[in-house]
Design a protein around this motif. Structure first.
Motif, PDB file in Angstrom:
ATOM      1  N   GLY A  79      56.090  55.087  43.819  1.00  0.00           N
ATOM      2  CA  GLY A  79      55.496  55.589  42.742  1.00  0.00           C
ATOM      3  C   GLY A  79      54.457  55.056  42.095  1.00  0.00           C
ATOM      4  N   THR A  80      54.339  54.797  40.923  1.00  0.00           N
ATOM      5  CA  THR A  80      52.830  54.304  40.304  1.00  0.00           C
ATOM      6  C   THR A  80      52.970  52.702  39.782  1.00  0.00           C
ATOM      7  OG1 THR A  80      53.818  54.804  38.116  1.00  0.00           O
ATOM      8  CG2 THR A  80      52.423  56.612  39.195  1.00  0.00           C
ATOM      9  N   ALA A  81      54.014  52.109  40.394  1.00  0.00           N
ATOM     10  CA  ALA A  81      54.360  50.659  40.083  1.00  0.00           C
ATOM     11  C   ALA A  81      53.207  49.855  40.135  1.00  0.00           C
ATOM     12  CB  ALA A  81      55.548  50.192  40.608  1.00  0.00           C
ATOM     13  N   VAL A  82      52.792  49.948  41.510  1.00  0.00           N
ATOM     14  CA  VAL A  82      51.488  49.142  42.127  1.00  0.00           C
ATOM     15  C   VAL A  82      50.303  49.488  41.222  1.00  0.00           C
ATOM     16  CG1 VAL A  82      50.165  48.650  43.888  1.00  0.00           C
ATOM     17  CG2 VAL A  82      52.586  48.657  44.377  1.00  0.00           C
ATOM     18  N   ASP A  83      50.042  50.880  41.288  1.00  0.00           N
ATOM     19  CA  ASP A  83      48.589  51.174  40.339  1.00  0.00           C
ATOM     20  C   ASP A  83      48.843  50.558  38.938  1.00  0.00           C
ATOM     21  OD1 ASP A  83      47.649  52.362  42.611  1.00  0.00           O
ATOM     22  OD2 ASP A  83      48.347  54.426  42.277  1.00  0.00           O
ATOM     23  N   GLU A  84      49.939  50.777  38.436  1.00  0.00           N
ATOM     24  CA  GLU A  84      50.122  50.389  36.977  1.00  0.00           C
ATOM     25  C   GLU A  84      50.058  48.758  36.709  1.00  0.00           C
ATOM     26  OE1 GLU A  84      53.774  50.169  33.568  1.00  0.00           O
ATOM     27  OE2 GLU A  84      53.717  51.568  35.271  1.00  0.00           O
ATOM     28  N   PHE A  85      50.646  48.010  37.656  1.00  0.00           N
ATOM     29  CA  PHE A  85      50.378  46.564  37.691  1.00  0.00           C
ATOM     30  C   PHE A  85      48.727  46.181  37.845  1.00  0.00           C
ATOM     31  CE2 PHE A  85      49.883  42.549  39.718  1.00  0.00           C
ATOM     32  CZ  PHE A  85      50.553  41.704  38.747  1.00  0.00           C
ATOM     33  N   GLU A  86      48.299  46.813  38.663  1.00  0.00           N
ATOM     34  CA  GLU A  86      47.002  46.515  39.114  1.00  0.00           C
ATOM     35  C   GLU A  86      46.050  46.835  37.922  1.00  0.00           C
ATOM     36  OE1 GLU A  86      46.013  47.839  43.023  1.00  0.00           O
ATOM     37  OE2 GLU A  86      47.254  46.338  44.044  1.00  0.00           O
ATOM     38  N   ARG A  87      46.088  48.067  37.346  1.00  0.00           N
ATOM     39  CA  ARG A  87      45.317  48.232  36.211  1.00  0.00           C
ATOM     40  C   ARG A  87      45.560  47.520  35.076  1.00  0.00           C
ATOM     41  NH1 ARG A  87      46.630  53.577  37.607  1.00  0.00           N
ATOM     42  NH2 ARG A  87      48.539  53.538  36.109  1.00  0.00           N
ATOM     43  N   ALA A  88      46.709  47.009  34.844  1.00  0.00           N
ATOM     44  CA  ALA A  88      47.018  46.130  33.754  1.00  0.00           C
ATOM     45  C   ALA A  88      46.415  44.803  34.046  1.00  0.00           C
ATOM     46  CB  ALA A  88      48.704  45.945  33.509  1.00  0.00           C
ATOM     47  N   VAL A  89      46.468  44.159  35.253  1.00  0.00           N
ATOM     48  CA  VAL A  89      45.694  43.051  35.607  1.00  0.00           C
ATOM     49  C   VAL A  89      44.470  43.270  35.291  1.00  0.00           C
ATOM     50  CG1 VAL A  89      45.099  41.696  37.493  1.00  0.00           C
ATOM     51  CG2 VAL A  89      47.412  42.151  37.032  1.00  0.00           C
ATOM     52  N   HIS A  92      43.012  42.438  31.666  1.00  0.00           N
ATOM     53  CA  HIS A  92      43.463  41.041  30.948  1.00  0.00           C
ATOM     54  C   HIS A  92      42.135  40.176  31.428  1.00  0.00           C
ATOM     55  CE1 HIS A  92      46.666  42.521  29.084  1.00  0.00           C
ATOM     56  NE2 HIS A  92      47.199  43.188  29.983  1.00  0.00           N
ATOM     57  N   PRO A  93      41.220  39.706  30.782  1.00  0.00           N
ATOM     58  CA  PRO A  93      40.140  38.775  30.892  1.00  0.00           C
ATOM     59  C   PRO A  93      40.912  37.314  31.301  1.00  0.00           C
ATOM     60  CG  PRO A  93      40.253  39.269  28.527  1.00  0.00           C
ATOM     61  CD  PRO A  93      41.210  40.140  29.135  1.00  0.00           C
ATOM     62  N   GLU A  94      42.132  37.057  30.910  1.00  0.00           N
ATOM     63  CA  GLU A  94      42.777  35.757  31.124  1.00  0.00           C
ATOM     64  C   GLU A  94      42.962  35.676  32.776  1.00  0.00           C
ATOM     65  OE1 GLU A  94      44.583  37.391  27.302  1.00  0.00           O
ATOM     66  OE2 GLU A  94      43.888  38.012  29.442  1.00  0.00           O
ATOM     67  N   VAL A  95      42.922  36.925  33.370  1.00  0.00           N
ATOM     68  CA  VAL A  95      43.397  36.739  34.772  1.00  0.00           C
ATOM     69  C   VAL A  95      41.671  36.884  35.559  1.00  0.00           C
ATOM     70  CG1 VAL A  95      44.032  38.127  36.972  1.00  0.00           C
ATOM     71  CG2 VAL A  95      45.548  38.209  34.700  1.00  0.00           C
ATOM     72  N   ILE A  96      41.604  35.670  36.097  1.00  0.00           N
ATOM     73  CA  ILE A  96      40.222  35.644  36.630  1.00  0.00           C
ATOM     74  C   ILE A  96      40.085  35.899  38.128  1.00  0.00           C
ATOM     75  CG2 ILE A  96      39.128  34.355  34.839  1.00  0.00           C
ATOM     76  CD1 ILE A  96      39.510  31.823  36.870  1.00  0.00           C
ATOM     77  N   GLU A  97      41.249  35.991  38.819  1.00  0.00           N
ATOM     78  CA  GLU A  97      41.427  36.337  40.183  1.00  0.00           C
ATOM     79  C   GLU A  97      42.728  36.987  40.519  1.00  0.00           C
ATOM     80  OE1 GLU A  97      40.350  33.280  43.155  1.00  0.00           O
ATOM     81  OE2 GLU A  97      39.059  32.391  41.608  1.00  0.00           O
ATOM     82  N   CYS A  98      42.875  37.995  41.341  1.00  0.00           N
ATOM     83  CA  CYS A  98      44.116  38.523  41.606  1.00  0.00           C
ATOM     84  C   CYS A  98      44.189  38.910  43.000  1.00  0.00           C
ATOM     85  CB  CYS A  98      44.374  39.932  40.597  1.00  0.00           C
ATOM     86  SG  CYS A  98      45.741  40.639  41.078  1.00  0.00           S
ATOM     87  N   TYR A  99      45.096  38.455  43.689  1.00  0.00           N
ATOM     88  CA  TYR A  99      45.190  38.857  45.129  1.00  0.00           C
ATOM     89  C   TYR A  99      46.639  39.532  45.465  1.00  0.00           C
ATOM     90  CZ  TYR A  99      41.486  35.362  45.328  1.00  0.00           C
ATOM     91  OH  TYR A  99      40.145  34.898  45.185  1.00  0.00           O
ATOM     92  N   SER A 100      46.313  40.727  46.216  1.00  0.00           N
ATOM     93  CA  SER A 100      47.662  41.113  46.786  1.00  0.00           C
ATOM     94  C   SER A 100      47.997  40.260  48.090  1.00  0.00           C
ATOM     95  CB  SER A 100      47.481  42.537  47.197  1.00  0.00           C
ATOM     96  OG  SER A 100      48.280  43.341  47.867  1.00  0.00           O
ATOM     97  N   THR A 101      49.339  39.810  48.283  1.00  0.00           N
ATOM     98  CA  THR A 101      49.461  38.849  49.270  1.00  0.00           C
ATOM     99  C   THR A 101      51.013  39.293  49.854  1.00  0.00           C
ATOM    100  OG1 THR A 101      50.920  37.455  47.738  1.00  0.00           O
ATOM    101  CG2 THR A 101      48.499  36.827  47.803  1.00  0.00           C
ATOM    102  N   THR A 102      51.001  38.634  51.273  1.00  0.00           N
ATOM    103  CA  THR A 102      52.280  38.682  51.952  1.00  0.00           C
ATOM    104  C   THR A 102      53.143  37.364  51.507  1.00  0.00           C
ATOM    105  OG1 THR A 102      51.432  37.416  53.996  1.00  0.00           O
ATOM    106  CG2 THR A 102      51.145  39.747  53.678  1.00  0.00           C
ATOM    107  N   GLY A 103      54.489  37.480  52.016  1.00  0.00           N
ATOM    108  CA  GLY A 103      55.027  36.245  51.805  1.00  0.00           C
ATOM    109  C   GLY A 103      56.197  36.733  50.370  1.00  0.00           C
ATOM    110  N   ASP A 104      56.138  35.443  49.656  1.00  0.00           N
ATOM    111  CA  ASP A 104      57.325  35.610  48.509  1.00  0.00           C
ATOM    112  C   ASP A 104      56.906  36.430  47.465  1.00  0.00           C
ATOM    113  OD1 ASP A 104      58.932  33.868  50.082  1.00  0.00           O
ATOM    114  OD2 ASP A 104      58.333  32.122  49.131  1.00  0.00           O
ATOM    115  N   ALA A 105      55.656  36.219  47.266  1.00  0.00           N
ATOM    116  CA  ALA A 105      55.156  36.923  46.011  1.00  0.00           C
ATOM    117  C   ALA A 105      54.254  38.340  46.411  1.00  0.00           C
ATOM    118  CB  ALA A 105      54.245  36.232  45.166  1.00  0.00           C
ATOM    119  N   ASP A 106      54.097  39.422  45.682  1.00  0.00           N
ATOM    120  CA  ASP A 106      53.496  40.335  45.978  1.00  0.00           C
ATOM    121  C   ASP A 106      52.076  40.387  45.589  1.00  0.00           C
ATOM    122  OD1 ASP A 106      55.598  42.208  46.930  1.00  0.00           O
ATOM    123  OD2 ASP A 106      56.207  42.321  44.869  1.00  0.00           O
TER     124      ASP A 106
END
Length: 158
Positions: A79-89, A92-106
């Motif tokens: 659904g929209t979970a990924v889009d909603e998360f990325e829009r929220a990130v 927020h100016p506190e988040v200065i970098e965001c990476y979609s990753t493989t492994g333990d974390a998304d």
């Protein structure tokens, strides 16, 4: 596709070193006269190789003492979970970098805040408030060993 010939690579390296240089200064450093250098600069900009011109600040000197790496796992990717998360990130100016990753974390977020109390508030009021977030593991940065924005450009290959 834009061809990164030697002078273009040298110009890009110079801009990364100091973006405040004049065309005359850049042209002297890369071995071109001003007009061809200016022309290549315009081509570089038109091709979209330069995202923006900016200034790098000392985060600690301006009061952002804490740097944290938040490893975020989403409950599901439907659904929209990924889009909603990325829009929220992005909001927020506190988040200065965001990476979609493989492994333990998304996702891995680089977050800068004045203190741990501010991070706790950020997590509870912002990140945990996003419906799709299942888990957040945080690594506290003790010290920055290397922090650079310069991309490695081979300036010698013809």
């Amino acid at each position: 596709m834009f061809v990164l010939e030697r002078f273009v690579r040298r110009i890009l390296a110079e801009l990364q070193r100091d973006a405040r240089q004049s065309v005359q200064e850049i042209s002297a450093r890369v071995g071109l006269s001003s007009t061809p250098c200016w022309r290549r600069l315009k081509e570089i900009e038109k091709a979209g190789l330069i995202r923006r011109h900016t200034v790098l600040l000392d985060r600690e000197a301006i009061g952002l003492k804490e740097c944290l790496l938040a490893h975020v796992t989403l409950a599901r990717h439907v659904g929209t979970a990924v889009d909603e998360f990325e829009r929220a990130v992005l909001a927020h100016p506190e988040v200065i970098e965001c990476y979609s990753t493989t492994g333990d974390a998304d996702y891995i977020l680089k977050v800068v805040v004045p203190d741990m109390k501010a991070y706790d508030h950020f997590l509870h009021k912002q990140i945990f408030a996003i419906a799709g977030v299942a888990n957040v593991r945080t690594a506290v940065v003790l010290r920055e060993v290397k922090y650079d924005t310069v991309l490695p450009i081979d300036t010698e290959t013809p």
